[in-house]
Design a protein around this motif. Structure first.
Motif, short mmCIF file in Angstrom:
data_model
loop_
_atom_site.label_atom_id
_atom_site.label_comp_id
_atom_site.label_asym_id
_atom_site.label_seq_id
_atom_site.Cartn_x
_atom_site.Cartn_y
_atom_site.Cartn_z
N THR A 1 8.14 -5.37 -1.70
CA THR A 1 8.14 -4.33 -0.68
C THR A 1 6.89 -4.46 0.18
OG1 THR A 1 7.02 -2.74 -2.09
CG2 THR A 1 9.43 -2.75 -2.14
N ARG A 2 7.01 -4.02 1.40
CA ARG A 2 5.89 -4.09 2.34
C ARG A 2 5.26 -2.70 2.42
NH1 ARG A 2 6.03 -8.75 5.39
NH2 ARG A 2 5.09 -7.86 7.24
N VAL A 3 4.07 -2.61 1.87
CA VAL A 3 3.37 -1.33 1.80
C VAL A 3 2.31 -1.28 2.88
CG1 VAL A 3 1.94 0.16 0.35
CG2 VAL A 3 3.76 -1.21 -0.68
N ARG A 4 2.28 -0.18 3.60
CA ARG A 4 1.25 0.04 4.61
C ARG A 4 0.27 1.07 4.07
NH1 ARG A 4 2.93 -1.42 9.95
NH2 ARG A 4 5.02 -2.32 9.87
N ALA A 5 -0.96 0.99 4.53
CA ALA A 5 -1.97 1.95 4.09
C ALA A 5 -2.78 2.41 5.28
CB ALA A 5 -2.88 1.30 3.06
N GLU A 6 -3.20 3.68 5.22
CA GLU A 6 -4.04 4.24 6.27
C GLU A 6 -5.11 5.09 5.61
OE1 GLU A 6 -1.80 6.46 9.11
OE2 GLU A 6 -0.38 4.85 9.47
N ALA A 7 -6.28 5.12 6.22
CA ALA A 7 -7.38 5.95 5.72
C ALA A 7 -8.32 6.26 6.86
CB ALA A 7 -8.12 5.23 4.60
N GLU A 8 -9.01 7.39 6.74
CA GLU A 8 -10.04 7.76 7.72
C GLU A 8 -11.32 8.01 6.97
OE1 GLU A 8 -9.35 11.00 10.38
OE2 GLU A 8 -7.49 10.12 11.13
N ASP B 1 2.28 -12.16 7.67
CA ASP B 1 2.93 -13.37 7.17
C ASP B 1 2.05 -14.12 6.19
OD1 ASP B 1 5.10 -12.82 8.78
OD2 ASP B 1 4.32 -14.00 10.46
N ALA B 2 2.67 -14.95 5.36
CA ALA B 2 2.00 -15.86 4.44
C ALA B 2 1.02 -15.15 3.50
CB ALA B 2 1.29 -16.98 5.21
N GLY B 3 1.40 -13.95 3.03
CA GLY B 3 0.57 -13.24 2.06
C GLY B 3 -0.71 -12.65 2.62
N ARG B 4 -0.83 -12.64 3.91
CA ARG B 4 -2.02 -12.08 4.54
C ARG B 4 -1.86 -10.58 4.77
NH1 ARG B 4 -3.28 -16.72 9.01
NH2 ARG B 4 -3.63 -18.38 7.50
N VAL B 5 -2.97 -9.95 5.10
CA VAL B 5 -2.98 -8.53 5.41
C VAL B 5 -3.59 -8.35 6.79
CG1 VAL B 5 -3.88 -6.26 4.76
CG2 VAL B 5 -3.20 -7.88 2.98
N ALA B 6 -2.92 -7.59 7.62
CA ALA B 6 -3.44 -7.28 8.95
C ALA B 6 -4.12 -5.91 8.87
CB ALA B 6 -2.31 -7.24 9.97
#
Length: 85
Positions: free
Chosen positions: A1-8, A26-31
């Protein structure tokens, strides 16, 4: 699954509030990207402080303080109003 995260967080070294957003790429990277949210954070803090001051004043006032919305519904009633009405 593609999990997104946010924080302040406040970054004291910069004197700024930043919002961080991270998402799988892509390719196991994180943006990851950062956004300066200082103006919004400071506005929210000022509003919260103003609301605390109003509530303190209204709750200790001996006079009645009643607030109604545009339709005439009562949205705030202090203890002074309870004693008088």
């Amino acid at each position: 699954t593609r999990v997104r995260a946010e924080a302040e967080a406040h970054v004291p070294a910069l004197g700024r509030w930043l919002a961080a957003h991270a998402a799988p790429a892509d390719a196991g990277r994180v943006a990851v990207y950062l956004r300066d949210v200082t103006r919004r954070a400071e506005t929210q803090r000022a509003l919260a402080a103003s609301e605390r001051r109003f509530r303190t004043l209204a709750s200790s006032a001996v006079d009645a303080i009643v607030s109604a919305d545009a339709e005439g519904r009562i949205v705030f009633w202090n203890p002074g109003a309870t004693r008088i009405f």
